[in-house]
Design an enzyme around this catalytic site. Structure first.
Site, PDB file in Angstrom:
ATOM      1  N   HIS A  78       0.631  -1.199   0.329  1.00  0.00           N
ATOM      2  CA  HIS A  78       0.086  -0.173   0.218  1.00  0.00           C
ATOM      3  C   HIS A  78       0.790   1.263   0.009  1.00  0.00           C
ATOM      4  O   HIS A  78       1.821   1.591   0.320  1.00  0.00           O
ATOM      5  CB  HIS A  78      -0.846   0.056   1.686  1.00  0.00           C
ATOM      6  CG  HIS A  78      -2.355  -1.319   0.721  1.00  0.00           C
ATOM      7  ND1 HIS A  78      -3.251  -1.637   2.040  1.00  0.00           N
ATOM      8  CD2 HIS A  78      -2.006  -2.166   0.083  1.00  0.00           C
ATOM      9  CE1 HIS A  78      -3.563  -2.163   1.557  1.00  0.00           C
ATOM     10  NE2 HIS A  78      -3.323  -3.007   0.433  1.00  0.00           N
ATOM     11  N   GLU A  80       0.813   3.743   1.471  1.00  0.00           N
ATOM     12  CA  GLU A  80       1.155   4.379   2.552  1.00  0.00           C
ATOM     13  C   GLU A  80       2.133   3.533   3.571  1.00  0.00           C
ATOM     14  O   GLU A  80       2.991   4.101   4.425  1.00  0.00           O
ATOM     15  CB  GLU A  80      -0.176   3.786   4.030  1.00  0.00           C
ATOM     16  CG  GLU A  80      -1.486   5.109   3.524  1.00  0.00           C
ATOM     17  CD  GLU A  80      -1.828   4.247   2.984  1.00  0.00           C
ATOM     18  OE1 GLU A  80      -3.720   4.166   3.252  1.00  0.00           O
ATOM     19  OE2 GLU A  80      -1.951   3.340   1.440  1.00  0.00           O
ATOM     20  N   CYS A 106      -6.298   1.608   5.077  1.00  0.00           N
ATOM     21  CA  CYS A 106      -6.935   0.486   5.740  1.00  0.00           C
ATOM     22  C   CYS A 106      -6.168   0.141   6.737  1.00  0.00           C
ATOM     23  O   CYS A 106      -5.753   0.838   7.519  1.00  0.00           O
ATOM     24  CB  CYS A 106      -6.630  -0.718   4.242  1.00  0.00           C
ATOM     25  SG  CYS A 106      -4.486  -1.287   4.961  1.00  0.00           S
ATOM     26  N   CYS A 109      -2.583  -0.856   6.705  1.00  0.00           N
ATOM     27  CA  CYS A 109      -1.911   1.047   7.449  1.00  0.00           C
ATOM     28  C   CYS A 109      -2.012   1.985   8.430  1.00  0.00           C
ATOM     29  O   CYS A 109      -1.037   2.563   9.174  1.00  0.00           O
ATOM     30  CB  CYS A 109      -1.903   1.224   5.557  1.00  0.00           C
ATOM     31  SG  CYS A 109      -1.523   0.709   4.534  1.00  0.00           S
TER      32      CYS A 109
END
Length: 151
Positions: A78, A80, A106, A109
């Site tokens: 991801h 992040e 999410c 993260c």
């Protein structure tokens, strides 16, 4: 012409960073900022040295996995996570930073952002993960859903 706010400036950069994404489902960009200085950026895509989903196809799509579920069934990292990893790779502390992101983090993260010492998360697009918002709020992160109309 009026100069955009710092928030608009960093959100625009997050959007630009998202254009590097190799995810077939959702292009996400993230920018970590401290004291109005960019300390790291990230976008979602396969790890270094691994074939991108653009070439292999999306396993989650093939298996019919809805957005926000079964994160472990994905080749990608991801945005992040990649921003935090980039900061670590270059020896830059993320303590007391702000994350600007094109989408809500999410739960995976969210946990990383909490442990990385991020103090504020500003995101634009929604993501179907209420637990992530709950956890970040409980940990004391300031959470802001960006609305361009606020300018």
């Amino acid at each position: 012409m009026a100069r955009p706010s710092w928030e608009q400036y960093f959100m625009d950069i997050a959007t630009l960073v998202s254009s590097r994404s190799t995810c077939l489902r959702r292009q996400v960009g993230a920018v970590l900022v401290r004291d109005k200085h960019i300390i790291a950026t990230g976008y979602n895509g396969a790890p270094r040295g691994v074939t991108h989903c653009l070439e292999t196809g999306c396993l989650r799509e093939q298996l019919g996995i809805p957005s926000g579920e079964r994160h472990e069934i994905c080749r990608g990292t991801h945005a992040e996570q990649n921003a935090i990893i980039q900061a670590a790779l270059h020896g830059v502390s993320t303590l007391d930073s702000t994350l600007y992101c094109t989408h809500q983090p999410c739960i995976l993260c969210a946990k990383m952002l909490i442990n990385a010492g991020v103090q504020k998360v500003i995101f634009q697009g929604a993501y179907p993960d209420g637990l992530a918002l709950e956890l970040m709020t409980e940990a004391g992160l300031e959470i802001v859903q960006w609305d361009k109309k606020e300018e």
